[in-house]
Design an enzyme around this catalytic site. Structure first.
Site, mmCIF file in Angstrom:
data_model
loop_
_atom_site.group_PDB
_atom_site.id
_atom_site.type_symbol
_atom_site.label_atom_id
_atom_site.label_comp_id
_atom_site.label_asym_id
_atom_site.label_seq_id
_atom_site.Cartn_x
_atom_site.Cartn_y
_atom_site.Cartn_z
ATOM 1 N N ASP A 121 -2.827 6.734 -9.059
ATOM 2 C CA ASP A 121 -2.068 6.984 -7.836
ATOM 3 C C ASP A 121 -1.058 8.105 -8.145
ATOM 4 O O ASP A 121 -0.934 8.566 -9.284
ATOM 5 C CB ASP A 121 -1.389 5.709 -7.329
ATOM 6 C CG ASP A 121 -1.086 5.808 -5.831
ATOM 7 O OD1 ASP A 121 -1.101 6.928 -5.293
ATOM 8 O OD2 ASP A 121 -0.837 4.761 -5.193
HETATM 9 C C1 BGC Z 1 -0.049 6.269 -2.185
HETATM 10 C C2 BGC Z 1 -1.555 6.385 -2.100
HETATM 11 C C3 BGC Z 1 -1.942 7.741 -1.580
HETATM 12 C C4 BGC Z 1 -1.329 8.800 -2.458
HETATM 13 C C5 BGC Z 1 -1.684 10.216 -2.056
HETATM 14 C C6 BGC Z 1 0.579 7.452 -2.880
HETATM 15 O O1 BGC Z 1 1.952 7.456 -2.751
HETATM 16 O O2 BGC Z 1 0.283 5.070 -2.848
HETATM 17 O O3 BGC Z 1 -2.059 5.358 -1.281
HETATM 18 O O4 BGC Z 1 -3.331 7.840 -1.509
HETATM 19 O O5 BGC Z 1 0.073 8.679 -2.409
HETATM 20 O O6 BGC Z 1 -1.045 10.615 -0.902
#
Ligand code: BGC
Length: 763
Positions: free
Chosen positions: A305
């Site tokens: 993530d």
């Molecule tokens: C979130 C994810 C997301 C990623 C990219 C993160 O902060 O937890 O769900 O896909 O950002 O935007």
């Protein structure tokens, strides 16, 4: 095994790699990287030619330096310097792809730069396409209320088609985290508290995003069930917080929707931010390697993530960035999102021998295979269509959004049949902060939505009414703040009307990432407004906006009718008007239990019974499993939802009520609609295993069917149960099933009697 006449062996041996690989149907995709077997020759050739720095580049994903609108706010990195640096990185092979740009021209520039690079490895473009792209569909939690996986498949397909037209290959969706704590803001992105519903929705959404023609199809986007794993179990419902979940609960509750998504062919997943019992998911070899790749044979790509690898330091798991890189790649995280750590440290970690080259090659192989499956080696521009802007909004998607909107709405109360409203001869006062706030109805995670401001509730009501002048619209108050004279205006408007529609609840900013709340009620200022309006004596219909289960005890006495509308998206107002005026009856059911008070959360219907169940919830019995101040049951349980019909559960037939080890138990239930309006009922089947070597939940949903029942008609609903439906995670942590007596309910929701019977599972 053959697929379209191509054997798996031929695929493995193919030397003409890219073209052949991109024909592999979803679910049979190549990978075989776990055992280190070779990929098609062209990929092995590329790996052999790559420098360590280029390999690290293939494992490095960054937010796009050029973004539009909401996406820029979510990932704020835009600057001219960053754009040229990113293009240079693409050309130099220092970047595998970017995410959260909907800018097709920028995608084209980056891809051209990559094609001018030494090895001409195509870039991959990812994005958070969570509930629609240009067309915004209801938030996933709302859509799950439809109990209609096929609807979720169709909206995901439409979103995939719109997104792919600007070059997006990969969506960071679906979110399949089971969410049982209403305080957690991200429950809105998933399917709620139930495992079976979560599995069916995960399957449907993956199939929807990826389409049916293989990942190389220009309209397919590869799915990414996230966040692996147990992110929704955050202690206290606090986003990013620690989880401490037993392996049994992981296997029983949190894993199954992921397995369902992978079975449907999802070729990527995202490691979650949280730790699980002391080990952060991003550094968790047991989770990512032993279980995901070992047990489940997952052949795809694991991405961290956003800065998840770097966060191993803050967790107190890694000493520094270098250590974090080592831990993440060795645990099985193939691709690093946004921290840049892999690019910075992987080469020296390999040179020092701390990370074996095979480990890096394995991850690079997975990434290149994914790109090949997506058809990017055949044609890196296959999804980049700057000349076809019309495809960014497909002709039928607004109608689909309207269908999805009305099917997501849940009717909780309808005293005196105040609903449906009459389209003529009734003066309606629409009151509340959500009356005209189209923006909020988009819900969280709408980075790319088009302008559908004409679909606010006021506009939807006006379009449905014979005489739009019979509608008055008053804000009354803000979400959290009073407006000068707002209550007086609202009271005057109510007095001048025959019926009031109060559009109240949470704003879109109250749920989503990092939007956890300690209170799960409608803000007090709105409750005060409601009370003042209800005091006029006019019947009040509350239309709630919400991204979580709410505690509604304070609201109910002032509402004759309550509709839960979540955030319904591009066709919000029209979809709501369909239900309010009865063109379509409400058919949604709660995918999360609505507790009485926040103090009960985490609350979920399939909890254990304990040794001291409460025999009389209506009165306080000492030393039983209940609160001093309240019974511990939901106010509106999971699965609950009314119709405009009058549904009655009739006879239940289980035959001889015995299920042989290899047999099938057929369950037949008759459901009547005694009312004068057609209805759609979600008939639900729950089980309880009376005695087992691991204690079993009070009830578990095992199947559901949505059926149309015309006014005055009856239907017979049939379910088939097999031994495999009774499996649970045994003492040895393996699926097991034990003969014995089971309770069975066919019911309109959890926690109600419905039709009850027992049956025996034979040895
Ligand atoms: C979130 C994810 C997301 C990623 C990219 C993160 O902060 O937890 O769900 O896909 O950002 O935007």
């Amino acid at each position: 095994m053959t697929t379209r006449g191509i054997t798996r062996r031929q695929l493995l041996l193919a030397t003409g790699g890219a073209a052949l690989l991109s024909q592999v149907p979803i679910g049979l995709a190549l990978g075989h990287s776990r055992d280190g077997a070779k990929a098609p020759a062209f990929i092995e050739d590329l790996i052999a030619k790559m420098t360590l720095q280029e390999k690290a580049g293939q494992l490095t994903l960054f937010g796009a330096a050029m973004q539009n609108g909401a996406a820029a706010a979510a990932n704020p990195v835009t600057s001219t310097g960053a754009v040229s640096a990113q293009i240079a990185a693409a050309k130099a092979g220092q970047l595998t792809g970017v995410f959260n740009s909907s800018n097709v021209l920028y995608h084209e520039r980056l891809q051209k730069a990559a094609m001018q690079g030494r090895l001409k490895i195509p870039m991959i473009f990812a994005a958070d396409v969570i509930h629609g792209f240009t067309t915004v569909f209801p938030v996933p939690l709302g859509e799950s209320a439809s109990f209609e996986p096929e609807l979720a498949r169709r909206t995901a397909r439409a979103a995939g088609m719109e997104a792919s037209s600007v070059g997006i290959d990969w969506t960071f969706a679906p979110m399949v985290d089971i969410a049982r704590d209403a305080r957690w803001g991200r429950g809105v992105e998933g399917s709620g508290e139930d495992v079976l519903l979560g599995k069916r929705m995960a399957d449907a959404r993956v199939r929807g995003f990826q389409g049916e023609r293989g990942l190389a199809d220009p309209e397919a986007v590869v799915a990414c069930p996230k966040h692996f794993c147990a992110y929704g179990a955050a202690e206290g419902g606090l986003d990013y917080n620690t989880t401490d979940v037993s392996e049994r609960v992981l296997r029983q509750t949190y894993f199954p929707p992921f397995q369902s998504g992978f079975d449907a062919g999802a070729m990527t997943t995202m490691a979650s931010f949280n730790e699980i019992s002391g080990i952060p998911a991003t550094g968790n070899k047991w989770l990512l390697d032993d279980v995901l790749r070992g047990e489940w044979d997952f052949r795809g790509v694991v991405v961290s993530d956003y800065t998840g690898d770097e966060e191993l330091i803050a967790h107190g798991y890694a000493r520094d960035g270098r250590d974090a890189t080592r831990l993440a790649i060795l645990a099985g995280v193939d691709m690093s999102m946004q921290s840049g750590l892999y690019l910075k440290y992987l080469p020296e970690l390999v040179e020092s021998g701390e990370v074996p080259m095979e480990v890096v090659d394995r991850s690079v192989r997975r990434v290149l295979q994914l790109k090949a499956q997506l058809g990017l080696f055949d044609d890196p521009f296959r999804r980049i269509k700057p000349q076809a802007p019309s495809r960014q909004r497909l002709p039928d998607t607004l109608a689909l959004a309207r269908e999805a909107a009305r099917k997501s709405v849940v009717l909780l109360k309808n005293e005196g049949d105040v609903l449906p409203l009459r389209a003529s001869g009734q003066r309606i006062a629409l009151i509340g902060p959500l009356a005209q706030d189209w923006d909020s109805t988009k819900g969280p995670w709408t980075l790319f939505g088009g302008d559908d401001s004409a679909s606010d509730l006021a506009t939807g009501l006006k379009q449905a009414m014979a005489d739009a002048s019979q509608l008055s619209v008053t804000a009354g108050c803000g979400y959290e703040k009073a407006l000068d004279g707002g209550v007086d205006d609202a009271v005057q408007a109510a007095k001048a009307a025959d019926v009031v529609v109060m559009a109240i609840g949470e704003s879109r900013d109250d749920s989503g990432e990092a939007r956890s709340r300690t209170s799960i009620t409608v803000p007090q200022v709105q409750l005060d407004l409601l009370a003042a309006v209800a005091a006029t004596g006019k019947p009040v219909v509350v239309v709630l906006s919400n991204g979580r289960a709410l505690a509604l005890a304070d609201l109910l006495p002032n509402a004759k009718a309550v509709l839960v509308s979540w955030y319904l998206g591009s066709s919000s107002g029209l979809g709501l008007a369909d239900v309010l005026f009865g063109a379509h009856g409400p058919s949604g059911r709660l995918p999360v239990s609505f507790p009485r008070e926040a103090g009960q959360v985490p609350y979920y219907y399939d909890h254990k019974i304990t040794g001291r169940p409460d025999p009389h919830p209506e009165k306080l019995t000492a030393f039983k499993t209940r609160y001093m101040t309240s019974p511990n049951a939901a106010l509106f349980p999971f699965g609950f939802g009314l119709t405009y019909g009058q549904i009655e559960y009739g006879a239940l037939d289980l035959g001889d009520a015995r299920l042989a080890a290899d047999g099938t138990l057929t369950v037949r239930a008759t459901v009547h609609n005694r009312g004068s309006r057609d209805a759609e009922e979600v008939v639900q089947l729950y089980l309880h295993d009376r005695a087992a070597s691991i204690t079993r939940p009070k009830q578990e949903l095992k199947d559901f069917k949505k059926v149309a029942i015309a006014a005055g008609a009856s239907v017979q609903v049939e379910f088939s149960l097999r031994r495999s439906d009774l499996l649970f995670v045994g003492q040895d942590l393996k699926p097991t099933v034990e003969p014995g007596t089971f309770d069975l309910w066919v019911a309109p929701s959890a926690e109600v009697d419905g039709l009850h019977a027992t049956f025996e599972l034979l040895a």
